[in-house]
Design an enzyme around this catalytic site. Structure first.
Site, PDB file in Angstrom:
ATOM      1  CB  SER A  73      54.563  36.179  48.007  1.00  0.00           C
ATOM      2  OG  SER A  73      54.084  36.316  49.327  1.00  0.00           O
ATOM      3  CE  LYS A 114      53.258  44.594  45.657  1.00  0.00           C
ATOM      4  NZ  LYS A 114      52.177  44.186  46.558  1.00  0.00           N
ATOM      5  CB  THR A 118      54.966  44.223  50.920  1.00  0.00           C
ATOM      6  OG1 THR A 118      55.295  43.680  49.636  1.00  0.00           O
ATOM      7  CG2 THR A 118      53.498  44.646  50.935  1.00  0.00           C
ATOM      8  CG  HIS A 124      48.306  44.435  49.063  1.00  0.00           C
ATOM      9  ND1 HIS A 124      49.550  44.351  49.637  1.00  0.00           N
ATOM     10  CD2 HIS A 124      47.829  43.147  49.051  1.00  0.00           C
ATOM     11  CE1 HIS A 124      49.797  43.083  49.966  1.00  0.00           C
ATOM     12  NE2 HIS A 124      48.781  42.342  49.606  1.00  0.00           N
ATOM     13  CE1 TYR A 184      52.990  41.409  52.734  1.00  0.00           C
ATOM     14  CE2 TYR A 184      52.732  39.058  52.373  1.00  0.00           C
ATOM     15  CZ  TYR A 184      52.339  40.357  52.133  1.00  0.00           C
ATOM     16  OH  TYR A 184      51.287  40.603  51.299  1.00  0.00           O
TER      17      TYR A 184
HETATM   18  C1  LIG Z   1      45.505  36.591  46.349  1.00  0.00           C
HETATM   19  C2  LIG Z   1      46.506  37.705  46.457  1.00  0.00           C
HETATM   20  C3  LIG Z   1      47.603  37.538  47.278  1.00  0.00           C
HETATM   21  C4  LIG Z   1      48.576  38.543  47.365  1.00  0.00           C
HETATM   22  N1  LIG Z   1      49.702  38.319  48.110  1.00  0.00           N
HETATM   23  C5  LIG Z   1      50.658  39.266  48.180  1.00  0.00           C
HETATM   24  C6  LIG Z   1      51.858  39.020  48.885  1.00  0.00           C
HETATM   25  O1  LIG Z   1      52.057  37.958  49.432  1.00  0.00           O
HETATM   26  N2  LIG Z   1      52.773  40.026  48.943  1.00  0.00           N
HETATM   27  C7  LIG Z   1      52.569  41.237  48.339  1.00  0.00           C
HETATM   28  O2  LIG Z   1      53.421  42.134  48.418  1.00  0.00           O
HETATM   29  N3  LIG Z   1      51.446  41.482  47.625  1.00  0.00           N
HETATM   30  C8  LIG Z   1      50.508  40.521  47.522  1.00  0.00           C
HETATM   31  N4  LIG Z   1      49.387  40.753  46.777  1.00  0.00           N
HETATM   32  C9  LIG Z   1      49.245  42.038  46.060  1.00  0.00           C
HETATM   33  C10 LIG Z   1      49.869  41.983  44.664  1.00  0.00           C
HETATM   34  O3  LIG Z   1      51.275  41.944  44.739  1.00  0.00           O
HETATM   35  C11 LIG Z   1      49.489  43.216  43.851  1.00  0.00           C
HETATM   36  O4  LIG Z   1      49.829  44.378  44.561  1.00  0.00           O
HETATM   37  C12 LIG Z   1      47.996  43.225  43.515  1.00  0.00           C
HETATM   38  O5  LIG Z   1      47.567  41.945  43.139  1.00  0.00           O
HETATM   39  C13 LIG Z   1      47.695  44.226  42.427  1.00  0.00           C
HETATM   40  O6  LIG Z   1      46.327  44.325  42.216  1.00  0.00           O
HETATM   41  P1  LIG Z   1      45.564  43.610  40.968  1.00  0.00           P
HETATM   42  O7  LIG Z   1      45.898  42.154  41.061  1.00  0.00           O
HETATM   43  O8  LIG Z   1      44.117  43.867  41.225  1.00  0.00           O
HETATM   44  O9  LIG Z   1      46.075  44.260  39.731  1.00  0.00           O
HETATM   45  C14 LIG Z   1      48.413  39.760  46.655  1.00  0.00           C
HETATM   46  C15 LIG Z   1      47.309  39.909  45.823  1.00  0.00           C
HETATM   47  C16 LIG Z   1      46.366  38.901  45.702  1.00  0.00           C
HETATM   48  C17 LIG Z   1      45.210  39.091  44.751  1.00  0.00           C
END
Ligand SMILES: Cc1cc2nc3c(=O)[nH]c(=O)nc-3n(C[C@H](O)[C@H](O)[C@H](O)COP(=O)(O)O)c2cc1C
Length: 394
Positions: A128, A258, A178, A282, A152
């Site tokens: 990320s 994404k 994203t 997300h 981002y």
């Molecule tokens: C704590 C946390 C931080 C996240 N940070 C990012 C991020 O920095 N960039 C991004 O594209 N998605 C981020 N996501 C989304 C994840 O890439 C992913 O889409 C998501 O966790 C999928 O859902 P699930 O974990 O419930 O299966 C984050 C998710 C969580 C739980």
């Protein structure tokens, strides 16, 4: 017992003969509950929490339960192979690590532990932009592992270009842009805790280590100045499809979008010359009330499956979930929260456990379904649960 050479299952049972049992949950749906006591309440809420009343987060999981696997008997699954190549990246099993920011709130070794575990298990990771470790340090820990970079897209184009240049130089091979997080959603748990890691300087390490970001501070080099500048440039609400040539110009390799949830956006991505999309909401952390991600997958895969690489995340909690997403049109999936809970529970060892358990659970689900390779997976492997409404399956 399974004859697979790297059987985690065999290892666990054999070790059990000496009275030793696994340190971490083997039921991957219990990771969240187990991780809770290993984290501060604020960190736990940040990871486990979602947007609004968390309706979409629940829907993501419920969408999987509405599909049931229909196994086939007496097929030869003695020598299965579930390997594939996705945008030049070799997968031994069809999953990767989703980009998750601010991992230092889960464990002090944060992205370094994840990068090591991913390399050891030959699972590609997506780093990320909001990581709590600079991308070059993560790359060094990941060694000859395979890694992608998630952007981002900041308002400051000089910073955006600089981040992309650094990621390429550090060996990140695919760019994930994203789209669903140009601003942060209303997240009641974090609001109730008054907790946003970025304001405490966690998750801005790719920015503060960036020469273009530093230049934009114009000499104001206090931590407060960096956080303030970060809040000013994090997201750009004016971005449109017309801006995509900018990333193409600054990235020499495949680009994936994404956060796509509709067939029409998927078609736009194809028309814009993108290489792939990730069907994702997300993890329910952005727009509460939106469609469960798995429910969005069949129509998107129908629209662009032959032309674009279609990946999926949001709700993967076990091997059967991966099988279901593949059957509905994904080429591979991203695992998010489960590995973060593994990290919280045991650092690198905890992530390794989650990756090994998920791999084994997936391989067993495939073999028990009579599927010897990924090309054997089709919508026919699934049936809608009685009473769950129309299939929508392609
Ligand atoms: C704590 C946390 C931080 C996240 N940070 C990012 C991020 O920095 N960039 C991004 O594209 N998605 C981020 N996501 C989304 C994840 O890439 C992913 O889409 C998501 O966790 C999928 O859902 P699930 O974990 O419930 O299966 C984050 C998710 C969580 C739980």
């Amino acid at each position: 017992m399974s004859q697979h050479v790297e059987s985690y299952q065999d290892e666990i049972y054999l070790t059990g003969m000496t009275g030793t049992v696994p340190d971490f949950p083997t039921d991957l749906t219990r990771l969240e509950e187990a991780a809770r006591s290993a984290m501060t309440p604020q960190a736990y809420d940040y990871v486990a929490g979602s947007a609004g009343g968390e309706d979409t987060a629940r829907e993501n999981l419920a969408a999987f339960r509405r599909w049931r696997i229909v196994p086939r008997m007496l097929t030869d699954v003695s020598r299965p192979s579930y390997a594939s190549t996705v945008l030049g990246t070799e997968l031994t099993v069809p999953f990767m690590l989703a980009p998750v920011g601010v991992l230092a709130i889960a464990h002090k070794e944060a992205e370094i532990a994840v990068a090591r575990a991913a390399a050891a298990q030959r699972v590609p990771m997506i780093l990320s932009t909001a990581s709590s470790t600079a991308m070059e340090e993560v790359a060094a820990a990941n060694g000859d592992g395979q890694r992608w970079y998630q952007l981002y897209w900041p308002k400051d184009r000089a910073v955006a270009a600089s981040l992309l240049g650094r990621a390429q130089a550090a060996g990140y091979s695919v760019l994930v842009v994203t789209l669903d997080t140009r601003i942060l959603a209303w997240r009641p748990r974090d609001l109730a805790n008054g907790y946003l890691p970025f304001l405490r300087g966690i998750g801005i390490q790719n920015y503060v280590s960036d020469p273009a970001f530093q230049a934009s501070l114009a000499g104001a080099d206090s931590d407060e100045a960096a956080v303030l500048r970060w809040t000013q440039i994090f997201g750009d609400m004016s971005l449109t499809w017309d801006d995509l040539p900018f990333v193409r110009q600054h990235w020499n390799g495949p680009i994936v979008l994404k956060g796509i949830l509709s067939a029409s956006d998927a078609l736009r991505a194809a028309a814009a010359g993108l290489d792939g999309i990730i069907v994702s909401n997300h993890g329910g952390r952005q727009l509460d009330g939106e469609i469960g991600a798995l429910d969005a997958l069949p129509a998107v895969a129908d629209a662009v499956g032959g032309r674009l690489t279609v990946l999926f995340d949001s709700g993967i909690r076990g091997g059967a979930d991966i099988l279901k997403a593949l059957a509905l049109g994904a080429q591979a999936v991203l695992v998010g929260r489960p590995y973060v809970y593994g990290l919280a529970l045991g650092g690198e060892a905890g992530v390794r456990h989650v990756l090994r358990a998920l791999r084994q659970d997936f391989e067993l689900a495939m073999r028990l379904s009579g599927l010897a390779s990924l090309s054997d997976v089709s919508p026919d492997c699934l049936q809608r649960r009685p009473g769950a409404g129309p299939t929508g399956a392609g």
